[in-house]
Design an enzyme around this catalytic site. Structure first.
Site, PDB file in Angstrom:
ATOM      1  N   CYS A   2       0.726  -1.128   0.108  1.00 13.52           N
ATOM      2  CA  CYS A   2      -0.048  -0.010   0.063  1.00 13.52           C
ATOM      3  C   CYS A   2       0.919   1.328  -0.098  1.00 13.52           C
ATOM      4  CB  CYS A   2      -0.828  -0.048   1.158  1.00 13.52           C
ATOM      5  SG  CYS A   2      -1.865  -1.379   1.299  1.00 13.52           S
ATOM      6  N   ARG A  27       2.283   1.624  -6.590  1.00  8.02           N
ATOM      7  CA  ARG A  27       2.234   0.630  -5.668  1.00  8.02           C
ATOM      8  C   ARG A  27       0.908  -0.192  -5.493  1.00  8.02           C
ATOM      9  NH1 ARG A  27       6.672   1.462  -1.847  1.00  8.02           N
ATOM     10  NH2 ARG A  27       5.713   0.233  -0.143  1.00  8.02           N
ATOM     11  N   TRP A  73      -3.547  -1.823  -1.620  1.00  7.55           N
ATOM     12  CA  TRP A  73      -3.499  -2.904  -2.365  1.00  7.55           C
ATOM     13  C   TRP A  73      -4.019  -4.099  -1.570  1.00  7.55           C
ATOM     14  CZ3 TRP A  73      -2.280  -4.901  -6.854  1.00  7.55           C
ATOM     15  CH2 TRP A  73      -1.873  -6.186  -6.946  1.00  7.55           C
ATOM     16  N   ASN A  99       0.109  -0.645   6.213  1.00  3.93           N
ATOM     17  CA  ASN A  99       0.729  -1.510   5.139  1.00  3.93           C
ATOM     18  C   ASN A  99       1.120  -2.810   5.811  1.00  3.93           C
ATOM     19  OD1 ASN A  99       1.732  -2.362   2.737  1.00  3.93           O
ATOM     20  ND2 ASN A  99       3.245  -0.920   2.701  1.00  3.93           N
ATOM     21  N   GLY A 100       0.561  -3.794   5.095  1.00  6.63           N
ATOM     22  CA  GLY A 100       1.199  -5.129   5.463  1.00  6.63           C
ATOM     23  C   GLY A 100       0.012  -6.254   5.962  1.00  6.63           C
ATOM     24  N   GLU A 484       8.188 -20.352 -21.329  1.00 11.00           N
ATOM     25  CA  GLU A 484       8.050 -19.064 -20.768  1.00 11.00           C
ATOM     26  C   GLU A 484       9.263 -18.244 -20.890  1.00 11.00           C
ATOM     27  OE1 GLU A 484       5.976 -17.203 -19.335  1.00 11.00           O
ATOM     28  OE2 GLU A 484       7.050 -15.810 -17.916  1.00 11.00           O
ATOM     29  N   LYS A 488       9.176 -14.506 -22.659  1.00  9.70           N
ATOM     30  CA  LYS A 488       9.771 -13.455 -22.159  1.00  9.70           C
ATOM     31  C   LYS A 488      10.881 -12.894 -23.210  1.00  9.70           C
ATOM     32  CE  LYS A 488       7.889 -12.566 -19.113  1.00  9.70           C
ATOM     33  NZ  LYS A 488       6.859 -13.420 -18.917  1.00  9.70           N
ATOM     34  N   GLU A 491       8.591 -11.121 -26.078  1.00  5.58           N
ATOM     35  CA  GLU A 491       7.943  -9.797 -25.485  1.00  5.58           C
ATOM     36  C   GLU A 491       8.922  -8.585 -25.212  1.00  5.58           C
ATOM     37  OE1 GLU A 491       4.765 -10.143 -22.285  1.00  5.58           O
ATOM     38  OE2 GLU A 491       6.126 -11.612 -21.697  1.00  5.58           O
ATOM     39  N   HIS A 507      11.386 -34.292 -34.170  1.00  5.33           N
ATOM     40  CA  HIS A 507      10.194 -34.521 -34.999  1.00  5.33           C
ATOM     41  C   HIS A 507      10.059 -33.231 -36.100  1.00  5.33           C
ATOM     42  CE1 HIS A 507       9.079 -38.133 -32.969  1.00  5.33           C
ATOM     43  NE2 HIS A 507       9.456 -37.401 -31.903  1.00  5.33           N
ATOM     44  N   LYS A 606      -0.769  -4.693 -20.232  1.00  5.38           N
ATOM     45  CA  LYS A 606      -0.553  -5.260 -19.046  1.00  5.38           C
ATOM     46  C   LYS A 606      -1.712  -6.145 -18.766  1.00  5.38           C
ATOM     47  CE  LYS A 606       1.340  -6.848 -15.310  1.00  5.38           C
ATOM     48  NZ  LYS A 606       2.624  -7.939 -15.775  1.00  5.38           N
TER      49      LYS A 606
HETATM   50  C1  AGP Z   1       3.067 -12.262 -19.586  1.00  9.90           C
HETATM   51  O1  AGP Z   1       4.612 -11.684 -19.645  1.00  9.90           O
HETATM   52  C2  AGP Z   1       2.162 -11.644 -20.817  1.00  9.90           C
HETATM   53  N1  AGP Z   1       2.151 -10.125 -20.358  1.00  9.90           N
HETATM   54  C3  AGP Z   1       0.915 -11.980 -20.837  1.00  9.90           C
HETATM   55  O2  AGP Z   1       1.125 -13.442 -21.412  1.00  9.90           O
HETATM   56  C4  AGP Z   1       0.230 -12.581 -19.775  1.00  9.90           C
HETATM   57  O3  AGP Z   1       0.775 -13.593 -18.824  1.00  9.90           O
HETATM   58  C5  AGP Z   1      -1.334 -12.801 -20.116  1.00  9.90           C
HETATM   59  O4  AGP Z   1      -1.990 -11.713 -20.668  1.00  9.90           O
HETATM   60  C6  AGP Z   1      -2.126 -13.214 -18.985  1.00  9.90           C
HETATM   61  O5  AGP Z   1      -2.365 -12.340 -18.146  1.00  9.90           O
HETATM   62  P1  AGP Z   1      -3.190 -12.525 -16.578  1.00  9.90           P
HETATM   63  O6  AGP Z   1      -2.244 -13.542 -16.045  1.00  9.90           O
HETATM   64  O7  AGP Z   1      -3.288 -11.158 -16.033  1.00  9.90           O
HETATM   65  O8  AGP Z   1      -4.512 -13.162 -16.811  1.00  9.90           O
END
Ligand code: AGP
Length: 611
Positions: A2, A27, A73, A99-100, A484, A488, A491, A507, A606
């Protein structure tokens, strides 16, 4: 995480507090509020952003020289007006922000309820505040002493700011586990959960330490420990700029969040995993235990990084709980006509809790009678509210668009759920259960060790940043880690990268291999290790460049690689929380080396709340 702001001095408190709260919104906020000493204690608070609070304050008497403010938060209690801070005590004479997490708040709440206390919110904060007031009343002591007694009784983390109608120029503050900064002005004092709100007024600050309590007036700062002994405040000169503080001194939110993972995984386990008793306490699992352990099938629905967490969970749940698991892209699941049985359990994994595809997918499954269990980071988000049970990941706000700390927190939660169900179903021996509980408990420290290799990984990034394609390969629990790692890199650096099961290379994809293709193996020691090493040989035989995540001391494997990144040994079930870290750093440093905005990569949002 928070945001906290306080002021006492000759200036108008309200503008200072509001401006400070806006600076702390990074935050995380789901609600916000202020308490002002304005001929009596006045508290104004509401769900939503600081700007909405400001709108609500138009026309109100905001004159005050002392006040406290908070952006929340949520950890306990849904985001709402009544759960927003500041909270008022039963008498209305005290107001507090916090906060906590107070871990033993339920016990204290029960004791207070037995004494006739009622509560207007679901928060642990209101419980602590009334506990303080009850002590003050019972012990006939001053507020400072009551705070000291109360804080000796509570377990968990806290920063609290407390104001008392009967002492209108004083703020009492205390800290354990969450940050608290006091800004030293001329005849005035500022408080904040970091230095952001006070930077424009003063650069002389005191960082309050754990178990310290501060009594702050405009022209006096007294610092004490919980033993009531005075401490000489250590005044530091801040040399950070505003933007740097919001990132905790890191260059980017993504790097800050990668480095927060020892703390965020610890926060995720705290209050749940107890290695002294070997218990895992998860209210969201306990309340649906019967349906969970008798599930005919678990279907995990998610997107992106959360889908990768689901893939790791598939291996874990099948291995430990012997329940069939399917992992579905939410976007595919929702448009199919999936066959769902009432005995199914749907696990929805989501950082934001607002991903449209995942939300629609679970609504569809719920309509067909399945139990929805949400693993979500944002408290009170749509997916959390659409779930009948669940567990929050407590990773704090994740600002970087590329998910990092949320991913490892999801793995920690999913591993705890699987262990809890396996123990209940007796599908795991007591010995193996306790071993895995200890392995999980050791992860935060091991993550901190991996983070120390950042400079080496930065050098690797320089070496490989101009490659046009990457392959990421792994087997078993490390296969989703390879996926993953590839995501990364895509992205953050916009380089094409594909994740594959290492065994799948033969394959077809092995046709891609030549001297220009870096192949990243996730090759920590596990039941698949020898096979992965053979796959490395296959790549080397075709002049491919082999980069591998391996265990410390694995010199045999290192000998056949062009470059390695090392992680401590860990059981294969919890190893993904370690092996993913070097890949997060590799993507970050390659993106940085290519001069891209690693916090806000092109084309990405995001939270994907559109279909
Ligand atoms: C992850 O690095 C991406 N930004 C994206 O794939 C994300 O994981 C996906 O959109 C799912 O989002 P969520 O976990 O908020 O549902």
């Amino acid at each position: 995480m928070c945001g906290i702001v306080g002021y006492t001095g000759p200036r108008e408190a309200y503008p200072i507090i509001i401006k400070g709260l806006k600076r702390l919104e990074y935050r995380g906020y789901d609600s916000t509020g202020v308490a002002l000493q304005n001929s009596g204690l006045k508290v104004y608070k509401k769900k939503g952003r600081v700007a909405e609070l400001e709108d609500m304050m138009i026309g109100k008497d905001i004159h005050a020289h002392t006040g406290i403010g908070h952006t929340r938060w949520a950890t306990h209690g849904e985001p709402s007006d009544r759960n927003a801070h500041p909270h008022s005590s039963a008498s209305g004479k005290l107001a507090m922000i916090h906060n906590g997490i107070i871990e033993n708040y339920a016990q204290i709440k029960k004791e207070l309820s037995n004494k006739g206390y009622t509560f207007s919110s679901d928060t642990d904060t209101e419980v602590l505040l009334n506990f303080i007031e009850e002590i003050q009343k019972n012990n006939q002591c001053n507020l400072e002493e009551a705070v000291r007694i109360a804080l000796k009784r509570v377990t968990g983390a806290y920063v609290i700011l407390l104001i008392d109608e009967t002492h209108p120029d004083t703020i009492i503050a205390a800290r354990k586990g969450s940050p608290l900064v006091i800004g030293i002005g001329k005849g005035e004092h500022f408080l904040g959960s970091d230095a952001t709100p006070m930077l424009e007024y003063t650069k002389e600050v005191v960082y309050v330490n754990d178990y310290e309590l501060a009594i702050i007036k405009p022209d006096e700062l007294i610092l004490k420990n919980l033993g009531n002994e005075k401490i000489t405040p250590y005044v530091q000169k801040l040399d950070m700029e505003l933007a740097a503080i919001e990132k905790g001194g890191y260059e980017h939110f993504m790097l800050k969040e990668i480095n927060e993972q020892p703390e965020t995984i610890y926060d995720c386990l705290r209050g749940r995993l107890d290695i002294t008793t070997g218990t895992i306490t998860m209210a969201g699992v306990e309340k649906e235990m019967e349906r969970l352990i008798h599930a005919n099938r678990i279907v995990i629905v998610a997107c992106g990084t959360s889908w990768h967490a689901g893939l790791v969970a598939e291996y874990i749940f099948e291995e430990l709980c012997r329940i069939p698991v399917e992992v579905e892209y939410a976007s595919e699941f929702r448009y199919r006509n999936p066959v769902i049985f009432p005995g199914d359990v749907i696990i929805a994994v989501s950082q934001s809790g607002e991903t449209a595809d995942t939300l629609v997918a679970i609504e569809k499954a719920k309509d067909q009678g399945a139990l929805i269990f949400g693993v979500v980071n944002v408290v009170g988000s749509s997916i959390a509210r659409a779930s009948q049970a669940g567990a929050y990941t407590h990773a704090g706000p994740e600002i970087g668009v590329a998910s990092t700390k949320a991913f490892t927190a999801q793995l920690a939660v999913l591993t705890m759920v699987a262990l809890k169900l396996a123990k209940q179903k007796n599908t795991i021996s007591e010995e193996r259960y306790l071993h895995l509980v200890n392995e999980l408990h050791a992860i935060p420290e091991k993550v901190a060790i991996v983070l120390e290799s950042a400079p080496l990984i930065k050098a690797l990034a320089e070496k490989y940043k101009d490659a046009e394609d990457f392959l990421y390969l792994g087997r078993g629990y490390n296969f989703p880690v390879a996926l993953e790692g590839a995501l990364k890199l895509k992205e953050i650096s916009y380089i094409h990268a594909e994740g594959y099961p290492a065994a799948e290379m033969k394959h077809g994809p092995i046709a891609l291999v030549d001297e220009n293709l870096p192949v990243v193996f996730v090759a920590t020691r596990d039941s698949f290790h020898e096979k992965v090493v053979s796959n490395m040989q296959e790549i080397k035989a075709r002049k491919g460049k082999v980069i591998a995540v391996i265990n410390e001391g694995d010199t045999d494997t290192a000998a056949i690689c062009d470059d390695v990144m090392t992680v401590p040994e860990a059981n294969e079930i919890v190893a993904p929380m370690l092996s993913t870290i070097p890949l997060q750093l590799l993507a970050y440093y390659i993106g940085l080396a290519k001069g891209y905005d690693v916090d806000k990569p092109r084309n990405l949002a995001k939270s994907v709340t559109v279909e």
